[in-house]
Design an enzyme around this catalytic site. Structure first.
Site, PDB file in Angstrom:
ATOM      1  N   ALA A  90       0.849  -1.099   0.019  1.00 12.53           N
ATOM      2  CA  ALA A  90      -0.158  -0.001  -0.117  1.00 12.53           C
ATOM      3  C   ALA A  90       0.942   1.254   0.141  1.00 12.53           C
ATOM      4  CB  ALA A  90      -1.033  -0.083   1.344  1.00 12.53           C
ATOM      5  N   LYS A  91       2.112   1.000   0.426  1.00 10.68           N
ATOM      6  CA  LYS A  91       2.985   2.223   0.420  1.00 10.68           C
ATOM      7  C   LYS A  91       2.412   3.591   1.061  1.00 10.68           C
ATOM      8  CE  LYS A  91       5.690   0.598  -3.638  1.00 10.68           C
ATOM      9  NZ  LYS A  91       4.524  -0.436  -4.280  1.00 10.68           N
ATOM     10  N   ARG A  92       1.850   3.441   2.388  1.00  9.77           N
ATOM     11  CA  ARG A  92       1.414   4.418   2.941  1.00  9.77           C
ATOM     12  C   ARG A  92       2.444   5.224   3.721  1.00  9.77           C
ATOM     13  NH1 ARG A  92      -4.186   3.609   1.274  1.00  9.77           N
ATOM     14  NH2 ARG A  92      -3.602   2.556  -0.342  1.00  9.77           N
TER      15      ARG A  92
END
Ligand SMILES: O=c1ccn([C@@H]2O[C@H](COP(=O)(O)O)[C@@H](O)[C@H]2O)c(=O)[nH]1
Length: 276
Positions: free
Chosen positions: A92-94
Site C-alpha cells: 500500500a506504500k502508505r
C-alpha cells in the site's frame, strides 16, 4: 506470522518467493469476465496454482482501489482466500501523520473494522517515526519500509548524500531504532543487486522484500549472491511475469510453471547458502 514461522516455511517449501497479485482487469483472460467478480476469480486460481511454491503473496492495493467499492470487495475476498501459512503483504506504500496512519493500520490490519488483516504492509518512511510506529502497535504484524526501490526514480532522493550516508542508508539506520528484525523488513529492488552488500552492513538480519525480478529485469542470482543471510533474509517478489505468463485458459498452469521455475532456482540458492 513470526520470523521463525517464516523461516520454517522457507525451509519447508525450499522457496522465498512472493507472488504479486497486481491483478488488472484489462490483462486477465477474457473468459473470466463471465464471473461475478473476475478479479477475485483470477486471484483464486492463481493462489490455488502457486500456494505450494511460494511463502508470501503481495496484492498491490492500487490495482484494487482503482476499481472503487468493487475493487475493495475483491481485495477483501482475496485476503480471505489467501492461505493462512503464507505471509500476506498489502503493498500500500502508505505514510502520513500519526492519527492518519492509525486509520491506515486499522484498514489493513483490523479484520473486525475492515474485513482484512494482512500480516504486513509496505510504508514510505519520508514522514518519519510517527508515520510508521502506528502499524507497530499491532502485535505480530510487520512493517516493510521502502529503502532502495527498484524504480529508475530511486536516484532522485534515495542516493542523496546526507553527510555520512546516502538517504536510503540513513532511513535504514533510523528505522532500526523503531523495532527489530522481527518486526521490520526493508524494500530493496532487485535492480539494485550490487547494493545488497552495503545494505547488509546496516540491515544484517532484516528480511528484505525484493521486487524487480521478472518484468523489471533484476537477477535472482545476483540478489542471492549479495543479499542472502543464514536465515535466508529475502522475499523475492514477481508479479507480472507469473500472473500474466499466459492470457489464455491455461493462465493458472502457466503461472504455476513460472513460479516453479523461480522456486527451483531458489532451492539451489538455499542449498548453496547451507540453509537447506
Ligand atoms: O521498489 C519497488 C517497490 C515496489 N514495487 C512493486 O512490486 C511489484 C513488482 O511487479 P513486477 O510486475 O514483478 O515488476 C509491483 O506491485 C510494484 O508496485 C516495485 O516494483 N519496486
Amino acid at each position: 506470522m513470526t520470523r521463525q514461522q517464516l523461516i520454517d516455511q522457507i525451509k519447508q517449501k525450499k522457496s522465498f518467493l512472493c507472488v504479486g497479485l497486481d491483478t488488472d482487469l484489462d490483462k486477465i483472460p477474457e473468459f473470466l469476465k463471465q464471473y461475478p467478480d473476475p478479479v477475485f476469480e483470477f486471484n483464486k486460481r492463481i493462489i490455488d496454482a502457486t500456494k505450494d511454491l511460494c511463502v508470501a503473496y503481495k496484492p498491490n492495493s492500487a490495482f484494487y482501489e482503482s476499481y472503487g467499492v468493487k475493487g475493495l470487495q475483491s481485495l477483501i475476498d482475496t485476503w480471505q482466500y489467501l492461505p493462512k501459512e503464507t505471509l500476506n503483504i498489502i503493498d500500500a506504500k502508505r505514510g502520513d501523520i500519526g492519527n492518519t496512519s492509525d486509520k491506515y493500520a486499522r484498514a489493513f490490519f483490523d479484520e473486525t473494522a475492515s474485513g482484512m488483516s494482512f500480516d504486513a504492509i509496505t510504508v514510505t518512511p519520508y514522514m518519519g517515526n510517527d508515520s510508521v510506529t502506528p502499524y507497530l502497535k499491532y502485535e505480530g504484524k510487520w512493517v516493510i519500509i521502502l529503502a532502495l526501490t527498484s524504480s529508475v526514480g530511486s536516484k532522485d532522493f534515495q542516493y542523496l548524500n546526507t553527510g555520512d550516508d546516502y538517504l536510503y542508508e540513513a532511513v535504514i539506520k533510523k528505522a532500526n531504532t523503531w523495532a527489530g528484525a522481527d518486526r521490520i523488513m526493508y524494500v530493496v529492488g532487485a535492480t539494485k543487486s550490487t547494493e545488497f552488500t552495503n545494505i547488509r552492513k546496516y540491515a544484517p538480519d532484516n528480511f528484505l522484500l525484493v521486487p524487480g525480478v521478472g518484468a523489471q529485469g533484476g537477477s535472482l542470482e545476483d540478489v542471492c549472491q549479495y543479499g542472502i543471510t543464514k536465515d535466508c533474509g529475502l522475499l523475492v517478489n514477481a508479479s507480472r511475469s507469473i500472473i500474466y505468463a499466459s492470457n489464455g485458459e491455461d493462465f493458472a498452469d502457466a503461472a504455476r510453471e513460472e513460479a516453479k521455475s523461480l522456486q527451483k532456482q531458489m532451492a539451489v540458492e538455499l542449498e548453496k547458502a547451507g540453509i537447506i
